[in-house]
Design an enzyme around this catalytic site. Structure first.
Site, mmCIF file in Angstrom:
data_model
loop_
_atom_site.group_PDB
_atom_site.id
_atom_site.type_symbol
_atom_site.label_atom_id
_atom_site.label_comp_id
_atom_site.label_asym_id
_atom_site.label_seq_id
_atom_site.Cartn_x
_atom_site.Cartn_y
_atom_site.Cartn_z
ATOM 1 N N HIS A 97 0.807 -1.224 0.000
ATOM 2 C CA HIS A 97 0.000 0.000 0.000
ATOM 3 C C HIS A 97 0.838 1.271 0.000
ATOM 4 C CE1 HIS A 97 -4.519 0.773 0.923
ATOM 5 N NE2 HIS A 97 -4.088 1.526 -0.070
ATOM 6 N N ASP A 124 -10.148 -0.811 3.482
ATOM 7 C CA ASP A 124 -8.957 -1.283 4.187
ATOM 8 C C ASP A 124 -9.301 -1.614 5.630
ATOM 9 O OD1 ASP A 124 -6.276 -1.626 5.116
ATOM 10 O OD2 ASP A 124 -5.560 -0.057 3.771
ATOM 11 N N HIS A 126 -7.070 -1.122 7.813
ATOM 12 C CA HIS A 126 -6.231 -0.142 8.502
ATOM 13 C C HIS A 126 -6.505 1.252 7.950
ATOM 14 C CE1 HIS A 126 -4.159 -4.063 8.389
ATOM 15 N NE2 HIS A 126 -3.782 -3.782 9.623
ATOM 16 N N ASP A 128 -4.136 3.583 7.745
ATOM 17 C CA ASP A 128 -2.926 4.045 7.051
ATOM 18 C C ASP A 128 -2.730 5.546 7.244
ATOM 19 O OD1 ASP A 128 -2.485 1.453 6.232
ATOM 20 O OD2 ASP A 128 -3.411 1.717 4.279
ATOM 21 N N HIS A 141 3.956 1.452 4.512
ATOM 22 C CA HIS A 141 2.657 1.185 3.877
ATOM 23 C C HIS A 141 1.510 1.603 4.796
ATOM 24 C CE1 HIS A 141 1.985 -3.231 5.512
ATOM 25 N NE2 HIS A 141 2.394 -2.412 6.441
ATOM 26 N N ASP A 226 -7.496 -2.562 -0.642
ATOM 27 C CA ASP A 226 -6.491 -3.405 0.013
ATOM 28 C C ASP A 226 -7.076 -4.804 0.181
ATOM 29 O OD1 ASP A 226 -4.873 -4.664 2.136
ATOM 30 O OD2 ASP A 226 -4.065 -2.659 2.513
ATOM 31 N N ASP A 228 -6.705 -6.743 2.520
ATOM 32 C CA ASP A 228 -7.175 -7.004 3.882
ATOM 33 C C ASP A 228 -8.491 -6.300 4.227
ATOM 34 O OD1 ASP A 228 -6.564 -4.379 4.788
ATOM 35 O OD2 ASP A 228 -4.607 -4.975 5.528
ATOM 36 N N GLU A 271 -1.521 -4.886 -1.808
ATOM 37 C CA GLU A 271 -1.163 -5.805 -0.723
ATOM 38 C C GLU A 271 -1.346 -7.278 -1.064
ATOM 39 O OE1 GLU A 271 0.491 -5.260 1.990
ATOM 40 O OE2 GLU A 271 0.451 -3.060 2.097
#
Length: 307
Positions: A97, A124, A126, A128, A141, A226, A228, A271
């Site tokens: 990412h 995502d 996360h 980020d 990332h 992403d 995830d 990712e």
């Protein structure tokens, strides 16, 4: 959906974290048939090949992972993203990412040149939203959204050609946010929705108001997907797995709503770590999601007749 010029851009960077494998992501997407999936939908697809990072003389910093290389990718991708936007709708094939440190400012610069506001949808687990000063892991990332929205704490990175205002950014799927990230996010008006919000209200009710704002502003919309974002039971090929993610159906609904809106102007697929995949199923799922965002349907839905 109307036929578009789709531009594939490989970004095999693997420097945003310590665990390796994402550099094989672009080839995995190609092997999973992303070009064929989009041409079958009537789009014109060109593949620009893989970007290479710029050279620089940035000194490494203790506590940060691969700072110099990451900045080299950022400057190269920022430039490439602006060029790709002039050719059509770019899909950036990651790569971790950290690629969004370059892609988001690059597409935002193009939008600014066109006199359009840039919006970002971040799918995502996360946020980020760390900076070089707040990251505990040193993995870069985990920093691109803070950088792209103009937060301080990015010494050594190039000045932003155009920042994306935090209120024009929406994160969906959150389930792992560091305390410093949360504190920084709370100082902004960024929209962030965790999995509880999805459970309580449904993903469509979270996304629809954001898309309405993009449409009303005449904005460009960059989508950063992403792996995830998805539950690892469905998409295991990622080094940052967090249980309890979006289902396959929820993810397709997001993509179908993006298609219906006609607002998406650029896309990150990030990712993917083929070393962790199971017979390519995560790569194929990500290709299927990209296809859903660009017109694939199981059923046509004509207007029902009144009885």
């Amino acid at each position: 959906m109307q036929s578009q010029n789709i531009v594939l851009v490989g970004a095999p960077l693997d420097c945003g974290k310590a665990r390796k494998g994402c550099l094989m992501g672009p080839d995995a997407y190609r092997t999973a048939g992303i070009s064929r999936a989009l041409t079958d939908l009537g789009h014109r697809v060109s593949d620009l090949g893989d970007v290479v990072p710029d050279d620089n003389h940035i000194a490494e910093r203790v506590g940060l992972v691969n700072l110099s290389e990451t900045i080299g990718w950022t400057t190269a991708l920022m430039r490439t993203a602006q060029d790709a936007m002039r050719q059509g709708l770019p899909i950036f094939l990651g790569g971790d990412h950290a690629l969004s440190l370059g892609t988001v400012p690059g597409v935002a610069a193009h939008a600014a040149q066109d006199g359009r506001p840039q919006f970002v949808l971040w799918l995502d687990a996360h946020s980020d939203f760390n900076t070089l000063e707040t990251t505990g892991s040193g993995n870069l990332h985990g920093t691109p959204l803070a950088y792209a929205t103009g937060q301080s704490g990015f010494g050594g990175f190039p000045p932003l050609p155009a920042a994306v205002p935090a209120h024009q950014t929406c994160i969906i799927g959150l389930r792992s946010v560091d305390l410093p990230e949360r504190a920084l996010m709370e100082q902004t008006d960024i929209r962030g929705y965790d999995m509880r919000a999805i459970d309580e209200t449904g993903v469509a009710n979270l996304l629809a108001p954001f898309l309405k704002d993009v449409a009303m502003a005449g904005g460009a919309l960059h989508v950063s997907l992403d792996v995830d974002f998805l539950d690892p039971a469905h998409a295991p090929a990622v080094g940052t797995t967090v249980p309890g993610g979006a289902t396959v159906r929820e993810a397709h609904l997001v993509m179908e709503m993006l298609c219906d809106s006609g607002l998406m102007t650029s896309l990150d697929l990030v990712e993917l770590n083929p070393m962790l995949d199971e017979r390519g199923r995560t790569a194929h799922l990500m290709v299927d999601l990209a296809a859903s965002a660009l017109g694939r349907r199981i059923f046509d839905r004509p207007t029902p007749r009144l009885m």
